[in-house]
Design an enzyme around this catalytic site. Structure first.
Site, PDB file in Angstrom:
ATOM      1  N   HIS A 401       0.802  -1.179   0.078  1.00 33.71           N
ATOM      2  CA  HIS A 401      -0.255   0.200  -0.028  1.00 33.71           C
ATOM      3  C   HIS A 401       0.978   1.280  -0.028  1.00 33.71           C
ATOM      4  O   HIS A 401       0.430   2.389  -0.319  1.00 33.71           O
ATOM      5  CB  HIS A 401      -0.886  -0.088   1.272  1.00 33.71           C
ATOM      6  CG  HIS A 401      -2.219   0.521   0.901  1.00 33.71           C
ATOM      7  ND1 HIS A 401      -2.331   1.560  -0.080  1.00 33.71           N
ATOM      8  CD2 HIS A 401      -3.595   0.298   1.472  1.00 33.71           C
ATOM      9  CE1 HIS A 401      -4.062   1.741   0.064  1.00 33.71           C
ATOM     10  NE2 HIS A 401      -4.367   1.070   0.818  1.00 33.71           N
ATOM     11  N   ASP A 405      -2.309   1.890  -5.134  1.00 34.86           N
ATOM     12  CA  ASP A 405      -3.567   2.246  -4.363  1.00 34.86           C
ATOM     13  C   ASP A 405      -4.362   1.083  -4.518  1.00 34.86           C
ATOM     14  O   ASP A 405      -4.293   0.546  -5.613  1.00 34.86           O
ATOM     15  CB  ASP A 405      -3.766   3.528  -4.993  1.00 34.86           C
ATOM     16  CG  ASP A 405      -3.052   4.506  -4.400  1.00 34.86           C
ATOM     17  OD1 ASP A 405      -2.533   4.834  -3.490  1.00 34.86           O
ATOM     18  OD2 ASP A 405      -3.038   5.575  -5.498  1.00 34.86           O
TER      19      ASP A 405
END
Length: 429
Positions: A401, A405
């Protein structure tokens, strides 16, 4: 007689030490020149070390799991003459510049053995009539012999139980067998719940490939904030196509789902370059790769290995199927080269028929994503107002992450889904 010290040679660029995976010899063994003596593991591969001289082993560096520095003593061999030592010294590579050289690598303390039944418990015998079974060592026990510990025999005697009437669940009569006899009587063949599944405690040293896996997985989970996205894909048309291709494959390898999935991945990645990437978090640099070097998580007897399909985007389904088979065979047989086990930019992990409903795979650091197809199952689905049978598969993707995204991961999977559900897109640009 002369003493030859075989020092661990430089076995790879940038390698300062290697782990002892296993010994082929022990102290006191006679070895011949070029005979394998030890398996050593680096970060990249397992290397078999061979003796440069003939003689008798008088000292070894440590136990499996110990680390040996480049240039440190690996084994000492007593030879029959000075000439052999001088000749071998010329064959032994010098330690690489900057390597740490120790006299002897540290030896770890071995764990105490797990307590189990004593010799008197497993080997005690009492003669009775009419009992046939195998001994714990696998040999036939005469009909007049039964295995029971002194404590069990004493208890049976106090209770007035004839041990010849007691049916053991294991290799010899235990107190639980005597309890079952008292409760249910002779000839019932009763086995307490879970009795057959019981086994002695065991301590297993985490070394070699298993330790590498443990370290890599711990580092991945410790450093990477994972998230996982799962999507359901209708692969009915894809499975029909696969069956048609296999029917006319000739001498080409049988197609599984993986080559078709790899084609879909490679055709989708150009629009999502952030997924085909490696993240150097220390330097703060993400390298987005133009070529897809696809890692294939492969289960072997030694543990999970990840051989790499180079330039997967340039291969057709048949070439991919051949390379998948070749790399899997090399990994499982221990013949995979170090360059075939490194440099992946994206990893694919599949449990095959064990695929399950969904997976949350752990990223192969320093990559930023890993993809996991799950088992294909047939279920009823609505097509308009009709209910039809469809073959469905969940596709999982775990991402870093810090780099990827959620929107990008989901959009990428939808692009892969489009190609898998309408497989004509696999063969057009």
């Amino acid at each position: 007689m002369a003493l030859f010290t075989f020092k661990l040679p430089d076995i790879g660029e940038g390698i300062a030490q290697a782990e002892i995976v296993g010994w082929h010899v022990k102290v006191g063994d006679r070895v011949e020149e070029d005979q394998p003596i030890a398996d050593m593991m680096t970060d990249k591969a397992t290397v078999e070390m061979e003796s440069p001289v003939a003689g008798t082993v008088v000292r070894i560096a440590g136990e499996p799991g110990d680390q040996v520095s480049i240039g440190a003593m690996l084994v000492e061999i007593e030879t029959e003459g000075e000439g052999a030592v001088e000749a071998a010294a010329g064959k032994q590579p010098e330690a690489s510049e900057g390597a740490v050289v120790d006299d002897v690598a540290p030896v770890s303390v071995r764990p105490e053995p797990v307590e189990g039944p004593s010799a008197s418990d497993t080997d005690a015998k009492v003669e009775v009539q009419g009992f046939d079974r195998l001994s714990p060592n696998g040999g036939e026990v005469p009909p007049s012999v039964i295995l029971a510990s002194p404590a069990v025999r004493a208890r049976a005697k106090d209770l007035g139980v004839d041990l010849a009437q007691v049916k053991p669940a294991g290799d010899h009569i235990r107190h639980s067998d005597l309890d079952a006899f008292l409760l249910y009587g002779a000839g019932q063949g009763y086995t307490p719940a879970g009795r057959n599944a019981r086994r002695a405690d065991e301590q297993v040293k985490v070394i070699g490939m298993r330790r590498r896996i443990a370290e890599n997985m711990a580092a991945s989970k410790r450093h990477i904030p994972h998230f996982t996205y799962v999507e359901e894909i209708d692969v009915t048309a894809l499975e029909e196509l696969r069956e048609q291709l296999n029917a006319g494959r000739g001498d080409r390898p049988k197609l599984t789902m993986l080559p078709l999935l790899i084609v879909a991945i490679c055709k989708s990645l150009p629009d999502f370059p952030m997924l085909n990437a490696r993240y150097d978090d220390e330097a703060g640099v993400v390298t987005r790769h133009g070529s897809v070097h696809l890692g294939l998580a492969t289960q072997t007897d030694a543990g999970l290995m990840v051989p790499v399909i180079r330039d997967a985007q340039d291969r057709n389904v048949w070439q991919l199927a051949s390379e998948i088979r070749r790399l899997a065979d090399a990994a499982r047989s221990g013949k995979a080269k170090s360059e075939e086990l490194s440099g992946s930019t994206l990893t694919l992990t599949s449990l095959g028929p064990l695929g399950g409903i969904a997976t949350t795979p752990v990223i192969n650091r320093p990559e930023v994503a890993i993809i996991g197809p799950n088992r294909v199952i047939e279920r009823p689905v609505f097509r308009g107002k009709e209910v039809v049978a469809a073959k469905l598969m969940n596709l999982s993707i775990s991402c870093d992450h810090r780099v990827v995204d959620g929107w990008d991961a989901a959009s990428f999977v939808q692009a892969v889904r489009k190609r898998l559900e309408a497989p004509a897109f696999l063969f057009v640009d």
